[in-house]
Design a protein around this motif. Structure first.
Motif, PDB file in Angstrom:
ATOM      1  N   TYR A   1      10.742  10.998  25.254  1.00  0.00           N
ATOM      2  CA  TYR A   1       9.552  10.468  25.919  1.00  0.00           C
ATOM      3  C   TYR A   1       8.313  10.715  25.069  1.00  0.00           C
ATOM      4  N   CYS A   2       7.450   9.719  25.048  1.00  0.00           N
ATOM      5  CA  CYS A   2       6.159   9.841  24.401  1.00  0.00           C
ATOM      6  C   CYS A   2       5.121  10.264  25.447  1.00  0.00           C
ATOM      7  N   ASN A   3       4.146  11.008  24.997  1.00  0.00           N
ATOM      8  CA  ASN A   3       3.113  11.534  25.885  1.00  0.00           C
ATOM      9  C   ASN A   3       1.779  11.514  25.146  1.00  0.00           C
ATOM     10  N   ALA A   4       0.707  11.185  25.858  1.00  0.00           N
ATOM     11  CA  ALA A   4      -0.604  11.176  25.201  1.00  0.00           C
ATOM     12  C   ALA A   4      -1.703  11.451  26.213  1.00  0.00           C
ATOM     13  N   ASP A   5      -2.758  12.073  25.743  1.00  0.00           N
ATOM     14  CA  ASP A   5      -3.967  12.286  26.545  1.00  0.00           C
ATOM     15  C   ASP A   5      -4.976  11.215  26.140  1.00  0.00           C
ATOM     16  N   ILE A   6      -5.285  10.315  27.083  1.00  0.00           N
ATOM     17  CA  ILE A   6      -6.040   9.118  26.753  1.00  0.00           C
ATOM     18  C   ILE A   6      -7.301   9.019  27.591  1.00  0.00           C
TER      19      ILE A   6
ATOM     20  N   GLN B   1      -5.922   0.058  32.708  1.00  0.00           N
ATOM     21  CA  GLN B   1      -4.490   0.343  32.677  1.00  0.00           C
ATOM     22  C   GLN B   1      -4.071   0.663  31.245  1.00  0.00           C
ATOM     23  N   VAL B   2      -3.410   1.786  31.085  1.00  0.00           N
ATOM     24  CA  VAL B   2      -2.950   2.224  29.766  1.00  0.00           C
ATOM     25  C   VAL B   2      -1.449   2.434  29.848  1.00  0.00           C
ATOM     26  N   GLN B   3      -0.743   2.074  28.806  1.00  0.00           N
ATOM     27  CA  GLN B   3       0.690   2.336  28.775  1.00  0.00           C
ATOM     28  C   GLN B   3       1.134   2.755  27.383  1.00  0.00           C
ATOM     29  N   LEU B   4       2.240   3.481  27.382  1.00  0.00           N
ATOM     30  CA  LEU B   4       2.892   3.906  26.148  1.00  0.00           C
ATOM     31  C   LEU B   4       4.263   3.257  26.101  1.00  0.00           C
ATOM     32  N   VAL B   5       4.598   2.675  24.970  1.00  0.00           N
ATOM     33  CA  VAL B   5       5.889   2.011  24.825  1.00  0.00           C
ATOM     34  C   VAL B   5       6.608   2.583  23.613  1.00  0.00           C
ATOM     35  N   GLU B   6       7.763   3.210  23.891  1.00  0.00           N
ATOM     36  CA  GLU B   6       8.566   3.794  22.817  1.00  0.00           C
ATOM     37  C   GLU B   6       9.556   2.772  22.275  1.00  0.00           C
ATOM     38  N   SER B   7       9.961   2.979  21.039  1.00  0.00           N
ATOM     39  CA  SER B   7      11.007   2.162  20.422  1.00  0.00           C
ATOM     40  C   SER B   7      11.685   2.984  19.338  1.00  0.00           C
ATOM     41  N   GLY B   8      12.861   2.524  18.928  1.00  0.00           N
ATOM     42  CA  GLY B   8      13.558   3.158  17.822  1.00  0.00           C
ATOM     43  C   GLY B   8      14.765   3.978  18.200  1.00  0.00           C
ATOM     44  N   GLY B   9      15.024   4.128  19.482  1.00  0.00           N
ATOM     45  CA  GLY B   9      16.193   4.885  19.885  1.00  0.00           C
ATOM     46  C   GLY B   9      17.480   4.118  19.622  1.00  0.00           C
ATOM     47  N   GLY B  10      18.601   4.819  19.788  1.00  0.00           N
ATOM     48  CA  GLY B  10      19.890   4.180  19.598  1.00  0.00           C
ATOM     49  C   GLY B  10      20.972   5.185  19.310  1.00  0.00           C
ATOM     50  N   LEU B  11      22.083   4.660  18.824  1.00  0.00           N
ATOM     51  CA  LEU B  11      23.249   5.477  18.495  1.00  0.00           C
ATOM     52  C   LEU B  11      23.240   5.796  17.004  1.00  0.00           C
TER      53      LEU B  11
ATOM     54  N   SER C   1      -6.664  -0.208  28.026  1.00  0.00           N
ATOM     55  CA  SER C   1      -8.078   0.158  27.955  1.00  0.00           C
ATOM     56  C   SER C   1      -8.219   1.563  27.379  1.00  0.00           C
ATOM     57  N   ILE C   2      -8.387   1.646  26.062  1.00  0.00           N
ATOM     58  CA  ILE C   2      -8.393   2.934  25.364  1.00  0.00           C
ATOM     59  C   ILE C   2      -9.713   3.127  24.638  1.00  0.00           C
ATOM     60  N   PHE C   3     -10.359   4.279  24.889  1.00  0.00           N
ATOM     61  CA  PHE C   3     -11.551   4.660  24.132  1.00  0.00           C
ATOM     62  C   PHE C   3     -11.217   5.718  23.101  1.00  0.00           C
ATOM     63  N   SER C   4     -10.381   6.667  23.518  1.00  0.00           N
ATOM     64  CA  SER C   4     -10.041   7.764  22.618  1.00  0.00           C
ATOM     65  C   SER C   4      -8.699   8.349  23.023  1.00  0.00           C
ATOM     66  N   ILE C   5      -7.940   8.813  22.034  1.00  0.00           N
ATOM     67  CA  ILE C   5      -6.669   9.503  22.291  1.00  0.00           C
ATOM     68  C   ILE C   5      -6.748  10.883  21.672  1.00  0.00           C
ATOM     69  N   ASN C   6      -6.484  11.893  22.457  1.00  0.00           N
ATOM     70  CA  ASN C   6      -6.510  13.266  21.953  1.00  0.00           C
ATOM     71  C   ASN C   6      -5.124  13.625  21.437  1.00  0.00           C
TER      72      ASN C   6
ATOM     73  N   PRO D   1     -12.647   3.704  28.366  1.00  0.00           N
ATOM     74  CA  PRO D   1     -14.098   3.481  28.279  1.00  0.00           C
ATOM     75  C   PRO D   1     -14.791   3.756  29.610  1.00  0.00           C
ATOM     76  N   GLY D   2     -15.898   4.479  29.553  1.00  0.00           N
ATOM     77  CA  GLY D   2     -16.666   4.757  30.754  1.00  0.00           C
ATOM     78  C   GLY D   2     -16.146   5.903  31.586  1.00  0.00           C
ATOM     79  N   ASP D   3     -15.084   6.537  31.143  1.00  0.00           N
ATOM     80  CA  ASP D   3     -14.485   7.647  31.878  1.00  0.00           C
ATOM     81  C   ASP D   3     -14.553   8.886  30.999  1.00  0.00           C
ATOM     82  N   TYR D   4     -15.102   9.997  31.516  1.00  0.00           N
ATOM     83  CA  TYR D   4     -15.200  11.207  30.702  1.00  0.00           C
ATOM     84  C   TYR D   4     -13.873  11.956  30.635  1.00  0.00           C
ATOM     85  N   ARG D   5     -12.946  11.609  31.493  1.00  0.00           N
ATOM     86  CA  ARG D   5     -11.691  12.358  31.575  1.00  0.00           C
ATOM     87  C   ARG D   5     -10.658  11.849  30.569  1.00  0.00           C
ATOM     88  N   TYR D   6      -9.801  12.778  30.152  1.00  0.00           N
ATOM     89  CA  TYR D   6      -8.583  12.420  29.428  1.00  0.00           C
ATOM     90  C   TYR D   6      -7.433  12.502  30.433  1.00  0.00           C
ATOM     91  N   LEU D   7      -6.709  11.419  30.576  1.00  0.00           N
ATOM     92  CA  LEU D   7      -5.587  11.362  31.509  1.00  0.00           C
ATOM     93  C   LEU D   7      -4.281  11.414  30.737  1.00  0.00           C
TER      94      LEU D   7
END
Length: 121
Positions: free
Chosen positions: A94-99, A1-11, A27-32, A102-108
């Motif tokens: 919104y934040c976005n990443a290709d992640i 399970q991978v998640q992205l958490v943004e912060s810093g927004g406001g008025l 569970s992160i092996f690599s981020i493109n 471990p053990g998975d050849y795909r970037y999701l």
């Protein structure tokens, strides 16, 4: 399970600055590519900027010169520094990443939940 958490927004007042952060965890092996998008009320989601793992960047034309994207690979975190903000920059960012896990050849493709930026006096 991978998640992205943004912060810093406001008025913020017109002409002001904000720095958004987005941290990837799990569970992160690599981020493109990591990036920021935004969606204003009643509009489609649009690209703000992207940054590759090696540091090369790409900006939407309307963001060039005011927004700066950066990342800390050791912290799995991407940032966007936003200067000279205008009311039309009001949106959910919104934040976005290709992640790769471990053990998975795909970037999701993973999305954060979004953080609201409101530019108003």
């Amino acid at each position: 399970q991978v998640q992205l958490v943004e912060s810093g927004g406001g008025l913020v007042q017109p002409g002001g600055s904000l720095r958004l952060s987005c941290a990837a965890s799990g569970s992160i092996f690599s981020i493109n590519v990591m990036g920021w998008y935004r969606q204003a009320p009643g509009k489609q989601r649009e690209l703000v900027a992207q940054i590759a793992s090696g540091g090369s960047t790409h900006y939407a034309d309307s963001m060039k010169g005011r927004f700066t994207i950066s990342r800390d690979n050791a912290k799995n975190t991407v940032y966007v520094q936003m200067n000279n903000l205008k009311p039309e920059d009001t949106a959910v960012y919104y934040c976005n990443a290709d992640i790769q896990s471990p053990g998975d050849y795909r970037y999701l493709e993973v999305w954060g939940q979004g953080t609201l930026v409101t530019v108003s006096s």
